[in-house]
Design a protein around this motif. Structure first.
Motif, mmCIF file in Angstrom:
data_model
loop_
_atom_site.group_PDB
_atom_site.id
_atom_site.type_symbol
_atom_site.label_atom_id
_atom_site.label_comp_id
_atom_site.label_asym_id
_atom_site.label_seq_id
_atom_site.Cartn_x
_atom_site.Cartn_y
_atom_site.Cartn_z
ATOM 1 N N VAL A 68 1.204 -1.415 -0.399
ATOM 2 C CA VAL A 68 -0.011 -0.455 0.301
ATOM 3 C C VAL A 68 0.725 1.334 0.061
ATOM 4 O O VAL A 68 1.543 0.934 0.519
ATOM 5 C CB VAL A 68 -1.131 -0.506 1.364
ATOM 6 C CG1 VAL A 68 -2.121 -1.503 1.239
ATOM 7 C CG2 VAL A 68 -0.106 -0.023 2.123
ATOM 8 N N PRO A 69 0.695 2.684 -0.852
ATOM 9 C CA PRO A 69 0.980 3.322 -0.344
ATOM 10 C C PRO A 69 1.633 3.625 1.286
ATOM 11 O O PRO A 69 0.618 3.471 2.306
ATOM 12 C CB PRO A 69 0.469 5.070 -1.042
ATOM 13 C CG PRO A 69 -0.604 3.615 -1.365
ATOM 14 C CD PRO A 69 -0.955 2.654 -0.906
ATOM 15 N N ALA A 70 2.467 4.770 0.700
ATOM 16 C CA ALA A 70 3.255 5.041 2.502
ATOM 17 C C ALA A 70 1.874 5.334 3.291
ATOM 18 O O ALA A 70 1.782 5.711 4.311
ATOM 19 C CB ALA A 70 4.203 5.906 2.552
ATOM 20 N N ARG A 71 0.823 6.526 2.788
ATOM 21 C CA ARG A 71 0.183 7.590 2.863
ATOM 22 C C ARG A 71 -1.238 6.184 3.522
ATOM 23 O O ARG A 71 -1.874 7.066 4.869
ATOM 24 C CB ARG A 71 -0.022 8.387 2.417
ATOM 25 C CG ARG A 71 -1.459 7.869 1.370
ATOM 26 C CD ARG A 71 -1.778 8.925 0.045
ATOM 27 N NE ARG A 71 -2.337 8.490 -1.008
ATOM 28 C CZ ARG A 71 -1.956 7.784 -1.366
ATOM 29 N NH1 ARG A 71 -1.128 7.946 -2.147
ATOM 30 N NH2 ARG A 71 -2.611 7.080 -2.897
ATOM 31 N N ILE A 72 -1.064 5.981 3.074
ATOM 32 C CA ILE A 72 -2.531 4.876 3.966
ATOM 33 C C ILE A 72 -2.227 3.813 4.954
ATOM 34 O O ILE A 72 -2.706 3.953 6.500
ATOM 35 C CB ILE A 72 -3.277 3.013 1.926
ATOM 36 C CG1 ILE A 72 -3.235 4.499 1.871
ATOM 37 C CG2 ILE A 72 -3.658 2.500 3.589
ATOM 38 C CD1 ILE A 72 -4.738 5.475 1.711
ATOM 39 N N LEU A 73 -0.339 3.809 5.184
ATOM 40 C CA LEU A 73 0.431 2.868 5.897
ATOM 41 C C LEU A 73 0.135 3.487 7.152
ATOM 42 O O LEU A 73 0.008 3.286 8.867
ATOM 43 C CB LEU A 73 1.351 2.350 5.591
ATOM 44 C CG LEU A 73 2.383 2.066 6.762
ATOM 45 C CD1 LEU A 73 1.132 0.796 7.120
ATOM 46 C CD2 LEU A 73 3.633 0.772 6.168
ATOM 47 N N SER A 175 -7.278 0.652 0.327
ATOM 48 C CA SER A 175 -6.211 0.195 0.517
ATOM 49 C C SER A 175 -6.837 -1.347 -0.155
ATOM 50 O O SER A 175 -5.868 -1.915 -0.838
ATOM 51 C CB SER A 175 -5.792 -1.121 2.356
ATOM 52 O OG SER A 175 -6.877 -1.581 1.825
ATOM 53 N N GLY A 176 -7.633 -1.293 -0.715
ATOM 54 C CA GLY A 176 -8.167 -2.260 -2.155
ATOM 55 C C GLY A 176 -7.670 -4.097 -1.789
ATOM 56 O O GLY A 176 -8.196 -4.056 -0.831
ATOM 57 N N GLY A 177 -7.110 -4.395 -2.245
ATOM 58 C CA GLY A 177 -6.386 -6.174 -2.162
ATOM 59 C C GLY A 177 -5.387 -6.891 -1.906
ATOM 60 O O GLY A 177 -5.314 -6.946 -1.235
ATOM 61 N N LEU A 183 -1.053 -5.123 6.682
ATOM 62 C CA LEU A 183 -1.263 -3.826 7.146
ATOM 63 C C LEU A 183 -2.173 -3.129 8.928
ATOM 64 O O LEU A 183 -0.939 -2.241 9.368
ATOM 65 C CB LEU A 183 -2.552 -3.642 6.375
ATOM 66 C CG LEU A 183 -3.776 -1.596 6.463
ATOM 67 C CD1 LEU A 183 -1.838 -0.872 5.952
ATOM 68 C CD2 LEU A 183 -4.572 -1.696 6.364
ATOM 69 N N VAL A 184 -2.055 -4.143 9.647
ATOM 70 C CA VAL A 184 -2.075 -4.175 11.080
ATOM 71 C C VAL A 184 -0.885 -4.612 11.724
ATOM 72 O O VAL A 184 -0.827 -3.872 12.474
ATOM 73 C CB VAL A 184 -3.442 -4.961 11.299
ATOM 74 C CG1 VAL A 184 -3.380 -5.239 13.031
ATOM 75 C CG2 VAL A 184 -4.876 -4.759 10.862
ATOM 76 N N ILE A 185 -0.656 -5.232 10.784
ATOM 77 C CA ILE A 185 1.301 -5.789 11.826
ATOM 78 C C ILE A 185 2.148 -3.660 11.815
ATOM 79 O O ILE A 185 2.633 -4.222 12.338
ATOM 80 C CB ILE A 185 1.644 -6.686 11.800
ATOM 81 C CG1 ILE A 185 1.095 -8.068 11.724
ATOM 82 C CG2 ILE A 185 3.171 -7.061 11.859
ATOM 83 C CD1 ILE A 185 0.850 -7.876 13.368
ATOM 84 N N TRP A 186 1.891 -3.712 10.401
ATOM 85 C CA TRP A 186 3.444 -2.731 9.674
ATOM 86 C C TRP A 186 2.193 -1.604 10.699
ATOM 87 O O TRP A 186 3.594 -0.196 10.996
ATOM 88 C CB TRP A 186 3.380 -2.625 8.657
ATOM 89 C CG TRP A 186 4.526 -3.963 8.226
ATOM 90 C CD1 TRP A 186 4.606 -5.270 8.306
ATOM 91 C CD2 TRP A 186 5.866 -3.632 8.272
ATOM 92 N NE1 TRP A 186 5.729 -6.017 7.804
ATOM 93 C CE2 TRP A 186 6.437 -5.115 8.117
ATOM 94 C CE3 TRP A 186 6.661 -2.934 8.302
ATOM 95 C CZ2 TRP A 186 7.735 -5.319 7.626
ATOM 96 C CZ3 TRP A 186 7.798 -2.900 8.725
ATOM 97 C CH2 TRP A 186 8.880 -4.112 8.010
ATOM 98 N N VAL A 237 -8.330 -10.289 11.817
ATOM 99 C CA VAL A 237 -9.712 -10.310 11.117
ATOM 100 C C VAL A 237 -11.073 -9.710 10.227
ATOM 101 O O VAL A 237 -11.325 -10.027 9.473
ATOM 102 C CB VAL A 237 -10.086 -12.061 11.797
ATOM 103 C CG1 VAL A 237 -11.328 -12.654 11.414
ATOM 104 C CG2 VAL A 237 -8.508 -12.886 12.297
ATOM 105 N N TRP A 238 -11.283 -8.715 11.332
ATOM 106 C CA TRP A 238 -12.314 -8.108 11.025
ATOM 107 C C TRP A 238 -12.101 -6.954 9.657
ATOM 108 O O TRP A 238 -13.411 -7.063 8.954
ATOM 109 C CB TRP A 238 -12.839 -6.762 11.669
ATOM 110 C CG TRP A 238 -13.871 -6.542 11.465
ATOM 111 C CD1 TRP A 238 -13.645 -4.592 11.322
ATOM 112 C CD2 TRP A 238 -14.657 -6.748 12.710
ATOM 113 N NE1 TRP A 238 -15.182 -4.565 11.812
ATOM 114 C CE2 TRP A 238 -15.588 -5.581 12.048
ATOM 115 C CE3 TRP A 238 -15.614 -7.867 13.076
ATOM 116 C CZ2 TRP A 238 -17.597 -5.968 12.945
ATOM 117 C CZ3 TRP A 238 -16.879 -7.961 13.256
ATOM 118 C CH2 TRP A 238 -17.529 -7.601 13.039
ATOM 119 N N SER A 239 -10.841 -6.188 9.128
ATOM 120 C CA SER A 239 -10.493 -5.977 7.765
ATOM 121 C C SER A 239 -10.403 -6.893 7.164
ATOM 122 O O SER A 239 -11.214 -6.767 5.573
ATOM 123 C CB SER A 239 -9.371 -5.468 8.451
ATOM 124 O OG SER A 239 -9.431 -4.551 8.952
#
Length: 310
Positions: A68-73, A175-177, A183-186, A237-239
């Motif tokens: 994902v782009p840095a802005r999303i993260l 974030s799409g696919g 994403l949650v971890i990072w 899991v929820w996401s």
């Protein structure tokens, strides 16, 4: 290839997905009791920082960064870590009871609808507008008629925390696919430093050092629960369920979070609702139900669906 892209968002929610969603709502409902337990003897923002540090390390050494782009993260990390949970922990530390907090956080559903309308062009339906009005009216009643047991600061912090959750919902969609677990971890790496600095400023560095070096097993047990069960398992899991089955199928199940939160806080902390809280909570609950299920009962909508098609 392009035809298969929308499939994850439109798959029916089967038994396995439903059970997973119910498990996550139970974990999230119990989490409000754990938060209250953890902030009794430790700075709340530090507890939030530790929660996300545990969620990130050592998992980041075994999980690839999300595509994902840095802005999303960074946006997701700030929205969930700093805004949603940082402010929620502060509100509970200031006296907001765990059960009521679990209900008030569901205001995120309305914020999500409003943000989707503003930035994604989604139309707010009449029953959603009515639900939003009832819910925010319920918050006003809680603030005005709760006999001073609920501070306006605590309500305000919870309101902004719910807004952070809503922002994260839109970022998941953006974030799409992407691998949501990644994403949650990072993104959990982002919150600990600003939360720790804020904790030092708000609570004092002596309190931070005392909690870190002399905190009891209760604090660290709570941190492990919040970091691993609530953050990694819960949000991952929820996401993933929202990506695969669509927010319309999954999001309504979050209504069970305050049910589990209210029951568990009543059992553990013997929390009771004075009349002001009861009236306000009822308005919020009715607003949530109308927001989620209003399509089935709204008079105009029913009339349209009953009209013969040419």
């Amino acid at each position: 290839m392009t035809a298969s892209a929308p499939v994850p968002a439109t798959q029916p929610l089967g038994t396995r997905g439903l059970l997973l969603a119910l498990l996550i709502t139970l974990i999230w409902g119990l989490n409000f009791v754990v938060i209250k337990w953890s902030v009794d003897d430790a700075p709340p923002l530090l507890v939030a920082a530790l929660r996300f540090a545990v969620a990130a390390v050592p998992a980041v050494f075994f999980v690839r960064p999300p595509a994902v782009p840095a802005r999303i993260l960074w946006g997701y990390g700030v929205a969930v870590g700093v805004v949603q949970f940082g402010l929620l922990y502060l509100a509970i530390a200031l006296g907001l009871n765990a059960g009521l907090a679990s209900l008030l956080m569901q205001i995120q559903a309305f914020f999500t609808a409003l943000l989707a309308a503003a930035f994604l062009g989604e139309r707010i339906q009449p029953w959603q507008a009515a639900g939003i009005t009832l819910a925010f009216g319920g918050m006003a009643v809680i603030g005005l008629l709760s006999g001073g047991e609920v501070s306006l600061l605590g309500l305000g912090l919870t309101l902004v925390a719910a807004l952070g959750w809503a922002v994260s919902n839109l970022l998941v969609r953006a974030s799409g696919g992407a691998n949501v677990f990644s994403l949650v971890i990072w993104s959990s790496l982002i919150a600990p430093v600003p939360l720790t600095v804020m904790s030092g400023v708000v609570s004092g560095w002596d309190a931070v050092a005392r909690a870190l070096f002399h905190g009891g097993w209760e604090l660290w047990a709570a941190v492990l629960y919040m970091g691993l069960a609530n953050t990694v398992l819960g949000f991952g899991v929820w996401s993933l369920l929202i990506q695969r089955h669509g927010a319309g199928r999954v999001a309504p199940l979050s209504l069970l979070v305050p049910v589990f939160g209210l029951i568990s806080s009543a059992i553990v902390y013997h929390e009771v609702f004075p009349p002001g809280k009861v009236v306000g909570a009822a308005l919020i609950a009715v607003g949530l139900l109308l927001h989620v299920f209003g399509r089935r009962v709204w008079p105009v909508n029913r009339a349209k669906s009953a009209a013969p098609h040419p």
